[in-house]
Design a protein around this motif. Structure first.
Motif, PDB file in Angstrom:
ATOM      1  N   ASP A  14       1.211 -13.720  20.550  1.00 30.64           N
ATOM      2  CA  ASP A  14       0.976 -14.414  21.813  1.00 30.64           C
ATOM      3  C   ASP A  14       1.288 -15.897  21.605  1.00 30.64           C
ATOM      4  OD1 ASP A  14      -1.317 -15.654  20.654  1.00 30.64           O
ATOM      5  OD2 ASP A  14      -2.553 -13.945  21.233  1.00 30.64           O
ATOM      6  N   GLU A  70       5.995 -16.445  19.062  1.00 36.25           N
ATOM      7  CA  GLU A  70       5.754 -16.335  20.509  1.00 36.25           C
ATOM      8  C   GLU A  70       7.023 -16.540  21.334  1.00 36.25           C
ATOM      9  OE1 GLU A  70       5.345 -20.600  19.318  1.00 36.25           O
ATOM     10  OE2 GLU A  70       4.597 -18.734  18.504  1.00 36.25           O
ATOM     11  N   PRO A  73       8.253 -13.441  24.632  1.00 28.41           N
ATOM     12  CA  PRO A  73       7.060 -12.809  25.204  1.00 28.41           C
ATOM     13  C   PRO A  73       7.394 -11.638  26.122  1.00 28.41           C
ATOM     14  CG  PRO A  73       7.537 -14.853  26.356  1.00 28.41           C
ATOM     15  CD  PRO A  73       8.506 -14.766  25.201  1.00 28.41           C
ATOM     16  N   VAL A  75       5.030 -10.853  28.305  1.00 33.48           N
ATOM     17  CA  VAL A  75       4.377 -11.452  29.473  1.00 33.48           C
ATOM     18  C   VAL A  75       4.516 -12.964  29.333  1.00 33.48           C
ATOM     19  CG1 VAL A  75       2.208 -11.747  30.719  1.00 33.48           C
ATOM     20  CG2 VAL A  75       2.716  -9.565  29.615  1.00 33.48           C
ATOM     21  N   GLN A  78       0.853 -16.135  30.224  1.00 32.41           N
ATOM     22  CA  GLN A  78      -0.286 -15.548  29.524  1.00 32.41           C
ATOM     23  C   GLN A  78      -1.575 -16.222  29.976  1.00 32.41           C
ATOM     24  OE1 GLN A  78       0.664 -15.024  25.219  1.00 32.41           O
ATOM     25  NE2 GLN A  78       2.666 -15.824  25.844  1.00 32.41           N
ATOM     26  N   ASP A  83      -2.882 -10.079  28.895  1.00 33.51           N
ATOM     27  CA  ASP A  83      -1.575 -10.734  28.740  1.00 33.51           C
ATOM     28  C   ASP A  83      -1.322 -11.079  27.274  1.00 33.51           C
ATOM     29  OD1 ASP A  83      -1.375 -10.673  31.529  1.00 33.51           O
ATOM     30  OD2 ASP A  83      -2.039 -12.763  31.750  1.00 33.51           O
ATOM     31  N   PHE A  84      -2.326 -11.667  26.632  1.00 29.27           N
ATOM     32  CA  PHE A  84      -2.181 -12.045  25.230  1.00 29.27           C
ATOM     33  C   PHE A  84      -1.957 -10.811  24.361  1.00 29.27           C
ATOM     34  CE2 PHE A  84      -4.750 -15.698  26.786  1.00 29.27           C
ATOM     35  CZ  PHE A  84      -3.826 -16.703  26.519  1.00 29.27           C
ATOM     36  N   ASN A  87       1.561  -9.338  24.257  1.00 34.36           N
ATOM     37  CA  ASN A  87       2.538 -10.101  23.479  1.00 34.36           C
ATOM     38  C   ASN A  87       2.355  -9.954  21.972  1.00 34.36           C
ATOM     39  OD1 ASN A  87       4.128 -11.088  25.547  1.00 34.36           O
ATOM     40  ND2 ASN A  87       2.695 -12.724  25.992  1.00 34.36           N
TER      41      ASN A  87
END
Length: 117
Positions: A14, A70, A73, A75, A78, A83-84, A87
């Motif tokens: 993330d 990161e 991603p 998403v 985030q 969401d996190f 990723n």
């Protein structure tokens, strides 16, 4: 495996900054994530099935491992924990070689025969 060129094991994180992890942050964590999966598969397989023994048509290793931190991603925005989590992942990506014209015609003929049955 004639057309299979490379299988990439790609680690991702993330976008929350990670301090530490051997001084490598998210990039190090994503790479470690990918390497860990490769090592797990390598230890789980025996003999000629081990990933390190598999080669492409040119005799180069079939598997490759990389970490993207990161930078890629799943998403982009985030906000939530979900969401996190999406990723923090491993992607498996396959690259293939384009068949030459003779090979293409052979595949085309096979498909036509299959469709006629």
């Amino acid at each position: 495996m004639e057309f299979l060129d490379t299988i990439f094991i790609e680690g991702h994180t993330d976008n929350r900054p990670l301090q530490g992890f051997m001084g490598k942050g998210n990039w190090g964590l994503s790479t470690f994530r990918a390497i860990s999966l490769w090592q797990f598969w390598e230890k789980s397989l025996i003999g000629d099935e081990q990933l390190s023994r598999l080669k492409n048509r040119d005799g180069h290793p079939l598997f490759s491992v990389s970490g993207y931190g990161e930078t890629r991603p799943a998403v982009s925005n985030q906000v939530t924990e979900t969401d996190f989590k999406r990723n923090r992942r491993i992607d498996i990506r396959f690259t293939i070689r384009r068949p030459d014209s003779t090979q293409y015609e052979q595949v085309k003929e096979r498909l036509q025969k299959e469709l006629q049955q």
